[in-house]
Design an enzyme around this catalytic site. Sequence first.
Site, short mmCIF file in Angstrom:
data_model
loop_
_atom_site.label_atom_id
_atom_site.label_comp_id
_atom_site.label_asym_id
_atom_site.label_seq_id
_atom_site.Cartn_x
_atom_site.Cartn_y
_atom_site.Cartn_z
CB CYS A 72 7.28 12.24 -11.54
SG CYS A 72 5.73 11.95 -12.42
CB THR A 105 -14.96 14.10 -25.39
OG1 THR A 105 -15.13 13.73 -26.76
CG2 THR A 105 -13.49 14.03 -25.02
CB ILE A 139 -13.03 12.96 -29.39
CG1 ILE A 139 -13.22 13.29 -30.88
CG2 ILE A 139 -11.81 13.67 -28.81
CD1 ILE A 139 -13.37 14.78 -31.17
CE1 TYR A 140 -13.05 5.82 -25.71
CE2 TYR A 140 -12.57 6.31 -28.01
CZ TYR A 140 -13.21 5.54 -27.05
OH TYR A 140 -13.99 4.48 -27.42
CB ALA A 141 -10.29 13.74 -23.22
CG ASP A 157 -2.03 16.43 -15.66
OD1 ASP A 157 -2.30 15.37 -15.07
OD2 ASP A 157 -0.93 17.02 -15.57
CE1 TYR A 175 7.16 -7.92 13.81
CE2 TYR A 175 6.26 -9.94 14.75
CZ TYR A 175 7.13 -8.87 14.82
OH TYR A 175 7.96 -8.74 15.89
C1 COA Z 1 3.30 -5.71 25.15
C2 COA Z 1 1.93 -6.26 24.94
C3 COA Z 1 1.38 -6.79 26.22
C4 COA Z 1 1.11 -5.05 24.48
O1 COA Z 1 -0.24 -5.31 24.33
P1 COA Z 1 -1.21 -4.09 24.03
O2 COA Z 1 -1.30 -3.19 25.20
O3 COA Z 1 -2.49 -4.66 23.55
O4 COA Z 1 -0.53 -3.37 22.79
P2 COA Z 1 0.01 -1.88 22.56
O5 COA Z 1 0.89 -1.40 23.63
O6 COA Z 1 0.55 -1.89 21.19
O7 COA Z 1 -1.31 -0.98 22.62
C5 COA Z 1 -2.33 -1.20 21.75
C6 COA Z 1 -3.56 -0.47 22.26
O8 COA Z 1 -3.36 0.93 22.25
C7 COA Z 1 -4.33 1.58 21.44
N1 COA Z 1 -3.61 2.67 20.82
C8 COA Z 1 -2.38 2.62 20.25
N2 COA Z 1 -2.02 3.85 19.88
C9 COA Z 1 -3.01 4.68 20.22
C10 COA Z 1 -3.20 6.07 20.08
N3 COA Z 1 -2.28 6.85 19.52
N4 COA Z 1 -4.35 6.61 20.55
C11 COA Z 1 -5.29 5.84 21.11
N5 COA Z 1 -5.15 4.51 21.27
C12 COA Z 1 -4.02 3.95 20.82
C13 COA Z 1 -4.83 0.54 20.53
O9 COA Z 1 -6.14 0.81 20.10
C14 COA Z 1 -4.77 -0.69 21.40
O10 COA Z 1 -5.84 -0.70 22.30
P3 COA Z 1 -7.08 -1.73 22.18
O11 COA Z 1 -6.50 -3.08 21.93
O12 COA Z 1 -7.77 -1.59 23.48
O13 COA Z 1 -7.87 -1.21 21.03
C15 COA Z 1 1.89 -7.39 23.89
O14 COA Z 1 1.85 -6.88 22.59
C16 COA Z 1 3.11 -8.25 24.01
O15 COA Z 1 3.26 -8.98 24.96
N6 COA Z 1 4.05 -8.18 23.07
C17 COA Z 1 5.32 -8.87 23.12
C18 COA Z 1 5.22 -10.35 22.77
C19 COA Z 1 4.96 -10.57 21.35
O16 COA Z 1 4.00 -10.05 20.81
N7 COA Z 1 5.80 -11.37 20.70
C20 COA Z 1 5.68 -11.67 19.32
C21 COA Z 1 6.13 -10.53 18.50
S1 COA Z 1 7.86 -10.26 18.70
C1 COA Z 2 7.22 4.48 -21.54
C2 COA Z 2 5.76 4.25 -21.74
C3 COA Z 2 5.39 4.54 -23.16
C4 COA Z 2 5.55 2.77 -21.41
O1 COA Z 2 4.26 2.33 -21.64
P1 COA Z 2 3.95 0.76 -21.52
O2 COA Z 2 4.64 0.03 -22.60
O3 COA Z 2 2.48 0.61 -21.42
O4 COA Z 2 4.55 0.39 -20.07
P2 COA Z 2 5.67 -0.65 -19.63
O5 COA Z 2 6.91 -0.57 -20.39
O6 COA Z 2 5.75 -0.47 -18.17
O7 COA Z 2 5.03 -2.08 -19.96
C5 COA Z 2 3.84 -2.45 -19.40
C6 COA Z 2 3.30 -3.65 -20.16
O8 COA Z 2 4.16 -4.77 -20.01
C7 COA Z 2 3.47 -5.85 -19.43
N1 COA Z 2 4.45 -6.50 -18.58
C8 COA Z 2 5.28 -5.89 -17.71
N2 COA Z 2 6.10 -6.80 -17.15
C9 COA Z 2 5.77 -7.98 -17.69
C10 COA Z 2 6.26 -9.29 -17.52
N3 COA Z 2 7.26 -9.55 -16.69
N4 COA Z 2 5.70 -10.28 -18.22
C11 COA Z 2 4.68 -10.03 -19.06
N5 COA Z 2 4.19 -8.81 -19.27
C12 COA Z 2 4.73 -7.80 -18.59
C13 COA Z 2 2.29 -5.26 -18.76
O9 COA Z 2 1.24 -6.17 -18.68
C14 COA Z 2 1.98 -4.09 -19.65
O10 COA Z 2 1.32 -4.56 -20.81
P3 COA Z 2 -0.24 -4.29 -21.09
O11 COA Z 2 -0.50 -2.84 -20.81
O12 COA Z 2 -0.42 -4.65 -22.51
O13 COA Z 2 -0.96 -5.20 -20.16
C15 COA Z 2 4.88 5.16 -20.83
O14 COA Z 2 4.77 4.62 -19.56
C16 COA Z 2 5.50 6.52 -20.70
O15 COA Z 2 5.52 7.29 -21.61
N6 COA Z 2 6.07 6.85 -19.52
C17 COA Z 2 6.82 8.07 -19.29
C18 COA Z 2 5.92 9.29 -19.10
C19 COA Z 2 5.21 9.25 -17.80
O16 COA Z 2 4.53 8.30 -17.49
N7 COA Z 2 5.35 10.32 -17.01
C20 COA Z 2 4.75 10.41 -15.72
C21 COA Z 2 5.46 9.59 -14.74
S1 COA Z 2 7.09 10.22 -14.45
#
Ligand code: COA
Ligand code: COA
Lengths: 548, 548
Positions: B44, B275, B280-282, B285, B427
């Site tokens: 990847c 399989t 035999i396991y597989a 991809d 949040y």
């Molecule tokens: C501002 C405030 C009055 C807004 O309330 P609200 O109108 O319910 O919230 P939003 O503007 O996010 O809108 C949400 C609504 O839009 C709808 N909605 C959002 N996006 C939508 C979309 N793309 N299409 C259709 N509906 C959508 C949601 O379903 C929701 O409606 P519903 O509750 O009737 O289902 C309130 O959140 C507020 O006072 N916030 C500030 C205070 C606060 O929260 N402080 C703590 C955090 S800092």
């Molecule tokens: C490198 C490779 C052989 C590693 O395999 P692996 O040893 O199973 O994977 P990791 O090194 O991530 O180790 C995971 C193991 O450590 C354990 N582990 C991870 N962190 C741990 C921690 N902090 N404490 C205890 N155990 C931990 C996990 O439980 C897992 O063990 P388990 O499978 O026996 O439960 C394999 O992932 C590989 O070939 N990767 C490259 C190829 C590839 O994936 N390509 C596609 C993606 S780019």
Amino acid sequence: MAKKIVIIGGVAGGASTAARLRRMDEQAEIIILEKGEHISFANCGLPYHIGDVIPEREKLLVQTPEAMKARFKIDVRIKNEALKINRQQKTLDIKDLATGETYQESYDKLVLSPGARPIKPPLPGLDFDQVFTLRNIPDTDQIKNYLDQHKPDRAVVVGGGFIGLEMAENLHERGLEVSLVEMMDQLMGALDYEMAAQLHNHLRTKGIDLQLGDGITGVEEAGSRKLVNLQSGKSIKTDLVILAIGVKPNTELAAQANLEIGPTGGIKVNEYLQTSDPDIYAIGDAIEVKDFVSENPTMVPLAGPANKQGRIVADNISGRQEKYQGTQGTAIAKAFDLAVASTGLAEKKLQELGIDYHTVHINSNNHAGYYPGAVPMFIKLLFSPEGTVLGAQIVGYEGVDKRIDIFATAVRHKFSIYDLQELELAYAPPYGSAKDPVNMVGFAAGNLLQGEVENTYWQELEDIDPVKTVLLDVREEVETQLGVIKNSINIPLNELRDRLVELDQDKEYISYCAVGLRGYIAARILSQHGFKVSNLSGGYKLYKAVKD
Amino acid sequence: MAKKIVIIGGVAGGASTAARLRRMDEQAEIIILEKGEHISFANCGLPYHIGDVIPEREKLLVQTPEAMKARFKIDVRIKNEALKINRQQKTLDIKDLATGETYQESYDKLVLSPGARPIKPPLPGLDFDQVFTLRNIPDTDQIKNYLDQHKPDRAVVVGGGFIGLEMAENLHERGLEVSLVEMMDQLMGALDYEMAAQLHNHLRTKGIDLQLGDGITGVEEAGSRKLVNLQSGKSIKTDLVILAIGVKPNTELAAQANLEIGPTGGIKVNEYLQTSDPDIYAIGDAIEVKDFVSENPTMVPLAGPANKQGRIVADNISGRQEKYQGTQGTAIAKAFDLAVASTGLAEKKLQELGIDYHTVHINSNNHAGYYPGAVPMFIKLLFSPEGTVLGAQIVGYEGVDKRIDIFATAVRHKFSIYDLQELELAYAPPYGSAKDPVNMVGFAAGNLLQGEVENTYWQELEDIDPVKTVLLDVREEVETQLGVIKNSINIPLNELRDRLVELDQDKEYISYCAVGLRGYIAARILSQHGFKVSNLSGGYKLYKAVKD
Ligand SMILES: CC(C)(COP(=O)(O)OP(=O)(O)OC[C@H]1O[C@@H](n2cnc3c(N)ncnc32)[C@H](O)[C@@H]1OP(=O)(O)O)[C@@H](O)C(=O)NCCC(=O)NCCS
Ligand SMILES: CC(C)(COP(=O)(O)OP(=O)(O)OC[C@H]1O[C@@H](n2cnc3c(N)ncnc32)[C@H](O)[C@@H]1OP(=O)(O)O)[C@@H](O)C(=O)NCCC(=O)NCCS
Ligand SMILES: Cc1cc2nc3c(=O)[nH]c(=O)nc-3n(C[C@H](O)[C@H](O)[C@H](O)COP(=O)(O)OP(=O)(O)OC[C@H]3O[C@@H](n4cnc5c(N)ncnc54)[C@H](O)[C@@H]3O)c2cc1C
Ligand SMILES: Cc1cc2nc3c(=O)[nH]c(=O)nc-3n(C[C@H](O)[C@H](O)[C@H](O)COP(=O)(O)OP(=O)(O)OC[C@H]3O[C@@H](n4cnc5c(N)ncnc54)[C@H](O)[C@@H]3O)c2cc1C
């Protein structure tokens, strides 16, 4: 006839209720009473406005009374304080704070969303002008004006919850030297200690002075400055103090009207969010909720729950029957480059409640290690002996918010750890890994539960008997220069099979590496060769975070 | 006696199997046969190495044969190709590609993870040196060397899947002019058209020349360059061609051994990934899997499934009974600043399968709008008439990976749209909103399902009868300067209640705004005043994305 609904409080819960109510019911008469000057403001943005991260004050005002009226035909009355609920008559006594006049308003349904207020303990000196709390726009203006005008050098923030944390960061970013004082031995009380420890270290690196396990006893004058006195006897010179030690729900109106108050001190509601008077609903910071996992009553003063409860109440008033299922306390906070997040129950909470649990720690990159910008995060998972996910905590740099949301979803739907293993999450190198950290935690948890490995935890290292138990460091030799756990021997993992003869079948081994992965592999090797062995969960890195 | 396990293919699936096998079974004899020179490489990451985003080639080699041996005691035989499976004798014919010799190896259990190969259709000119495919390290080296040595100016990428997309971006970032040719009328076939359209527009803005709905017919010489000829009669001058039109599973070994091949062309396996021969396991991809939602056979050549299947097979060989539950096709790709992601079934797929569904579009910010850096994303949700989440697609700038993973989780656990409403996600202003986009989609879907609103979709606008139906633009007048839908009238939402007299109860209205939110509120107002009305899903922005 059109229903008449009065809502007390016009911000997160109240404004959300009103907006949804209008969408559901074009005919209803909807009145918002708000004693402050603003409705719908972004409480959560206030610290960032103070820190100039959000320079535009008007951005904090998500809605204005005028806009609310134009869009939703809502009668918004700012500077109107509800003084008394007359349940018999279904009326309210209201004071117009602008004119000083008192009047009455009737209601068919009443919604209480009065929020909470910052706790201000009865200690000497907390009434100085330089001692601030932060809840609303006027508070914000005051703090910001003070900073702009006095250009202070030093601040003391009291309280290590998310508001304290955000204030410490924002004041520091404005150039102040900041001390953060917290009575507990850790910040962010929802985290377990070893997770919070990583946050402590990060804050110290950034230059925040942490005073943990210490409470304030008062504030006094000290020349042109103030002196914050601590329980330990220490005192800190400062120009200003931010008090952020928690909030107290505004339950006075409800209590006075004989609405039931719950054991935790919040307004008691049923699952439809009705108070003990079925015509009165209550939501937000003022209410007691059911903890989703433990089902115990609790208070979770957060915006997500408040907004969602508002929508549910609006629906219920409009004739539906929607239940609020409880709050699990999903939360996240930014602390400089770090994000700290949690959901569900912490280990200490599980212990307190006497709930059986297991735990694993994982340290994984936010995305594929070979793609630029990969940074690690520590995840702690808590799960029941049957494998049900009970809670999770994460501390890291990037991608923390993404994983905590999946764990929050897992907690909500009572996923098992095996469900975590199987989740098919999106993978491309810039975004994740073929085995996402969420899967990885599931694997590690599965290994523990199925007995493939036993874990030792950092707390247990204190108590080990060096005669019986050997700490086996399986990192490469060069890594030991980063530090080792006392009394450990080093055999790099890749040499382990060839050096088994050096080990003693009569001893117990605790293997460890940097984060636990190699330690786990070592444990698998040793146990299959007949050794008694466990793996240090989280490895040296987590151990060191606690010890630093 | 120790089991002998032979694994064919040493990369994603094969290496994962081997590593887990060793952890589970210290005694087993484990052999990896890999015909190429490398094992465990980061497939990847290849496009990003070509684009110099990952400059270090060695970073692509996640494991080497030596390291695999040292850590996992695995007999890794690179440049060894399995030629034939002799099921009766439980042996393999193997060719040592270095020596040219052929030998036999026995097995107790065999694991096939031979992957897939790029499709190369029989068209003229595809054998030119300047026509490349990309699957492994040698392919990567070839392309990169060609770029480094010849410093070409122009490239044609054929195929608009994620590899084509990544190659187009990476070549463009290296300074080449890139044409991307795709036979279908859209890129990223797993997306529905209106979602892909947003990607098309973004790519065009970045300067990629898109040739959609056009296939290549061949490549020919054109002086010092090549000419890529298209079905439309067009031809494009270029220096090199990347063919990325899909992969074909490597099933020859299996087919020759009379292992069952599924209707889609992949090796057929049961839920334990066996399989038709239980020894035999597989995986990976090469196999056919069950689509998790439709339960139809399908092929999903992605790394997440391959790696997880490897772990399951290792467990099953070690004596467990783990089932693979199917693949839902969760995928994400980066395209310059954009992320495009999908999970579950697309609308077109649902139509093809004759499955009933509903859909909503939402446009929400990745985090609180008042916090700097807020950027919008479009989400499309597909759900059954009973409300079960069937699929989701997202196109946006930030936070796309986070939401697609929650939808992937929702699909996996057959959440209802009401479950989405209730999710308690993390949040704080830098990370989300009090009502996360995931909740918001749930709300919009709920409104549709409960009949609070009807939707009109962009496809339906073609067919409306302007005599019967009026398009009602409820945006502010100034917004109409961004463009309008033909024949629409404009009444800004906030004036709507006062201007109802201008509307005609005998007509049908389709309200629209920028993204659908205000259109929805307008629809609620109108329907409660007795008008026939529906809301344009996704609003003008989505409509315009399709029309651009
Ligand atoms: C501002 C405030 C009055 C807004 O309330 P609200 O109108 O319910 O919230 P939003 O503007 O996010 O809108 C949400 C609504 O839009 C709808 N909605 C959002 N996006 C939508 C979309 N793309 N299409 C259709 N509906 C959508 C949601 O379903 C929701 O409606 P519903 O509750 O009737 O289902 C309130 O959140 C507020 O006072 N916030 C500030 C205070 C606060 O929260 N402080 C703590 C955090 S800092
Ligand atoms: C490198 C490779 C052989 C590693 O395999 P692996 O040893 O199973 O994977 P990791 O090194 O991530 O180790 C995971 C193991 O450590 C354990 N582990 C991870 N962190 C741990 C921690 N902090 N404490 C205890 N155990 C931990 C996990 O439980 C897992 O063990 P388990 O499978 O026996 O439960 C394999 O992932 C590989 O070939 N990767 C490259 C190829 C590839 O994936 N390509 C596609 C993606 S780019
Ligand atoms: C600085 C800060 C940062 C925050 N950050 C986050 C965060 O990042 N994430 C998060 O989830 N939450 C955060 N919160 C918490 C979140 O803002 C609250 O949980 C949410 O606002 C609670 O909503 P509410 O409607 O219950 O109360 P509020 O939003 O506080 O609204 C209550 C309103 O009621 C009014 N009122 C009270 N009594 C009366 C009366 N008698 N008559 C008339 N009006 C009355 C008050 O003046 C107040 O405006 C933060 C809070 C603060 C203060
Ligand atoms: C350029 C590129 C980018 C990708 N990006 C992503 C992405 O972002 N996200 C994602 O999820 N997936 C991605 N993939 C897909 C992912 O790499 C594959 O799904 C995954 O590698 C499949 O694993 P596998 O074990 O089945 O096959 P492979 O990893 O291909 O391994 C198969 C191996 O078997 C060997 N082999 C075959 N036949 C024999 C034989 N007879 N004898 C010996 N050896 C044999 C082959 O030489 C090959 O090395 C990408 C693929 C490519 C090529």
